[in-house]
Design a protein around this motif. Structure first.
Motif, PDB file in Angstrom:
ATOM      1  N   SER A 196      29.700  16.549  61.708  1.00 55.20           N
ATOM      2  CA  SER A 196      28.805  17.493  62.500  1.00 55.20           C
ATOM      3  C   SER A 196      27.783  16.553  63.235  1.00 55.20           C
ATOM      4  CB  SER A 196      28.262  18.452  61.656  1.00 55.20           C
ATOM      5  OG  SER A 196      27.280  17.898  60.533  1.00 55.20           O
ATOM      6  N   ASN A 197      27.859  15.409  63.198  1.00 52.89           N
ATOM      7  CA  ASN A 197      26.819  14.449  63.562  1.00 52.89           C
ATOM      8  C   ASN A 197      27.005  14.363  65.095  1.00 52.89           C
ATOM      9  OD1 ASN A 197      24.846  12.436  64.428  1.00 52.89           O
ATOM     10  ND2 ASN A 197      25.214  11.058  62.636  1.00 52.89           N
ATOM     11  N   SER A 198      26.595  14.774  66.044  1.00 52.14           N
ATOM     12  CA  SER A 198      26.802  14.922  67.348  1.00 52.14           C
ATOM     13  C   SER A 198      26.250  13.794  68.027  1.00 52.14           C
ATOM     14  CB  SER A 198      26.348  16.092  68.073  1.00 52.14           C
ATOM     15  OG  SER A 198      24.958  16.355  67.759  1.00 52.14           O
ATOM     16  N   ARG A 199      25.024  13.148  67.454  1.00 48.64           N
ATOM     17  CA  ARG A 199      24.833  11.951  68.025  1.00 48.64           C
ATOM     18  C   ARG A 199      25.577  10.597  67.816  1.00 48.64           C
ATOM     19  NH1 ARG A 199      19.163  12.091  65.451  1.00 48.64           N
ATOM     20  NH2 ARG A 199      18.480  14.461  65.715  1.00 48.64           N
ATOM     21  N   LEU A 200      26.416  10.787  66.672  1.00 50.42           N
ATOM     22  CA  LEU A 200      27.088   9.691  66.589  1.00 50.42           C
ATOM     23  C   LEU A 200      28.417   9.772  67.401  1.00 50.42           C
ATOM     24  CD1 LEU A 200      27.921   7.447  64.742  1.00 50.42           C
ATOM     25  CD2 LEU A 200      29.002   8.888  62.983  1.00 50.42           C
ATOM     26  N   PHE A 201      28.886  10.816  67.657  1.00 51.32           N
ATOM     27  CA  PHE A 201      30.058  11.049  68.369  1.00 51.32           C
ATOM     28  C   PHE A 201      29.749  10.828  69.894  1.00 51.32           C
ATOM     29  CE2 PHE A 201      31.882  13.625  65.165  1.00 51.32           C
ATOM     30  CZ  PHE A 201      33.221  12.935  65.222  1.00 51.32           C
ATOM     31  N   ALA A 202      28.723  11.218  70.209  1.00 51.24           N
ATOM     32  CA  ALA A 202      27.994  10.666  71.787  1.00 51.24           C
ATOM     33  C   ALA A 202      27.849   9.461  71.848  1.00 51.24           C
ATOM     34  CB  ALA A 202      26.649  11.735  72.039  1.00 51.24           C
ATOM     35  N   GLY A 203      27.411   8.631  70.686  1.00 54.10           N
ATOM     36  CA  GLY A 203      27.145   7.433  71.045  1.00 54.10           C
ATOM     37  C   GLY A 203      28.417   6.696  71.074  1.00 54.10           C
ATOM     38  N   LEU A 204      29.326   7.074  70.213  1.00 52.53           N
ATOM     39  CA  LEU A 204      30.785   6.423  70.324  1.00 52.53           C
ATOM     40  C   LEU A 204      31.334   6.638  71.546  1.00 52.53           C
ATOM     41  CD1 LEU A 204      32.254   7.440  66.826  1.00 52.53           C
ATOM     42  CD2 LEU A 204      31.496   5.124  67.634  1.00 52.53           C
ATOM     43  N   VAL A 205      31.266   7.766  72.241  1.00 54.26           N
ATOM     44  CA  VAL A 205      31.665   7.927  73.734  1.00 54.26           C
ATOM     45  C   VAL A 205      30.916   6.985  74.653  1.00 54.26           C
ATOM     46  CG1 VAL A 205      31.566   9.924  75.749  1.00 54.26           C
ATOM     47  CG2 VAL A 205      32.293  10.356  73.408  1.00 54.26           C
ATOM     48  N   ALA A 206      29.728   6.819  74.431  1.00 53.32           N
ATOM     49  CA  ALA A 206      28.917   5.818  75.357  1.00 53.32           C
ATOM     50  C   ALA A 206      29.339   4.412  75.120  1.00 53.32           C
ATOM     51  CB  ALA A 206      27.310   6.076  75.104  1.00 53.32           C
ATOM     52  N   ILE A 207      29.701   4.131  73.958  1.00 55.84           N
ATOM     53  CA  ILE A 207      30.153   2.807  73.773  1.00 55.84           C
ATOM     54  C   ILE A 207      31.693   2.570  74.530  1.00 55.84           C
ATOM     55  CG2 ILE A 207      31.149   1.024  71.916  1.00 55.84           C
ATOM     56  CD1 ILE A 207      28.789   2.288  70.148  1.00 55.84           C
ATOM     57  N   LEU A 208      32.296   3.465  74.234  1.00 56.81           N
ATOM     58  CA  LEU A 208      33.672   3.413  74.941  1.00 56.81           C
ATOM     59  C   LEU A 208      33.810   3.399  76.378  1.00 56.81           C
ATOM     60  CD1 LEU A 208      35.845   5.756  72.794  1.00 56.81           C
ATOM     61  CD2 LEU A 208      35.965   3.129  72.746  1.00 56.81           C
ATOM     62  N   VAL A 209      32.769   4.067  76.776  1.00 62.67           N
ATOM     63  CA  VAL A 209      32.407   4.243  78.657  1.00 62.67           C
ATOM     64  C   VAL A 209      31.829   2.627  78.821  1.00 62.67           C
ATOM     65  CG1 VAL A 209      31.086   5.233  80.342  1.00 62.67           C
ATOM     66  CG2 VAL A 209      32.266   6.750  78.689  1.00 62.67           C
TER      67      VAL A 209
END
Length: 110
Positions: free
Chosen positions: A69-82
């Protein structure tokens, strides 16, 4: 604290900050830095940025949050991949922000 004392405090702190930064430019501007030190200094921005971002991604209040449920962590992972795939700062920010807003909207309804 009075407004005058606050203004003086801000000015003194600003001048001290300027003095510290200017001292590196004045004293090291004409000095040749050793290649090993120069190579080590290349990692300073990455380390500082990581230290600023990591708490926002991994902490919820004062506790570690590695849950789904940690949305910031998932968004951070997406940003890292991009960032890794595109090397484009603006696209990285937009992708991370879009992911975060989408996840927060989705998680708010469930």
């Amino acid at each position: 604290m009075s407004a005058g004392l606050l203004l003086i405090t801000i000015l003194v702190i600003g001048l001290l900050t300027l003095g510290i930064r200017l001292s590196f430019i004045v004293f090291l501007g004409k000095t040749q830095i050793a290649p090993a030190l120069q190579q080590a200094l290349r990692f300073v921005p990455i380390a500082v940025l990581s230290a600023l971002i990591a708490p926002a991604l991994f902490l919820s209040g004062t506790s570690l949050d590695l849950s789904l449920s940690n949305s910031r962590l998932f968004a951070g992972l997406v940003a890292i991949l991009v960032a890794w795939r595109t090397k484009n700062v603006l696209l990285t920010i937009l992708a991370g922000l879009a992911c975060l807003l989408t996840l927060q909207l989705f998680l708010a309804h469930h």
